[in-house]
Design a protein around this motif. Sequence first.
Motif: not given
Length: 190
Positions: A84-94
């Motif tokens: 879940a953390t990796a997903y939200f990090i990627e969404v924020g980075a995009r």
Amino acid sequence: MSRQSIGILLGIYFLAALVFTLFRVFSNPFFARLDGPTLGEAIGGALLLFLGAGLLPLLRWALDRFRPQYAWRTLASWAFIGIATAYFIEVGARLERDVQVTTLSKNLILSDSKLSCLDSEHASKFRTEIGITERHISLYCGCVSEALAASTTSDELIDIATNGQVPKAIQERAAEMGRPCRTLIGGTKM
């Protein structure tokens, strides 16, 4: 669950965190080369993701006195929190990259359209005969380029970045936007 299988799973979790951060580094459109600071960012990001996702599960496991029979709960929640953390990090980075790319594209359109306008207006033979000054040309081209950059959509920016050319719709819109800007040069025809 044996201590060896717990260790193997923790190693796999860290490798997954490292692969994720390397993916983030390499998928960045502003990535230049793999040097020390970039590698440090990737390893630091992997450690942060690995330890950050495991903090709460480890605290819960500590309440169970780190008994191996309760490890499966810890490792399952650690994996869930990590994903879940990796997903939200990627969404924020995009989202951040999209804003950066859009800003850079708009600035590129702004400067490109102003330079193109200045070149075409300086090439005009009638400019000196009519009495159009450098200041008038600069004001006119600034007005047209600002209006064009403000009216360009994100799809058009993607089209420009993909093809490397300004679409005809934008060129036609630039001519339309030039009409109101002509008032800046005293209403003369250009």
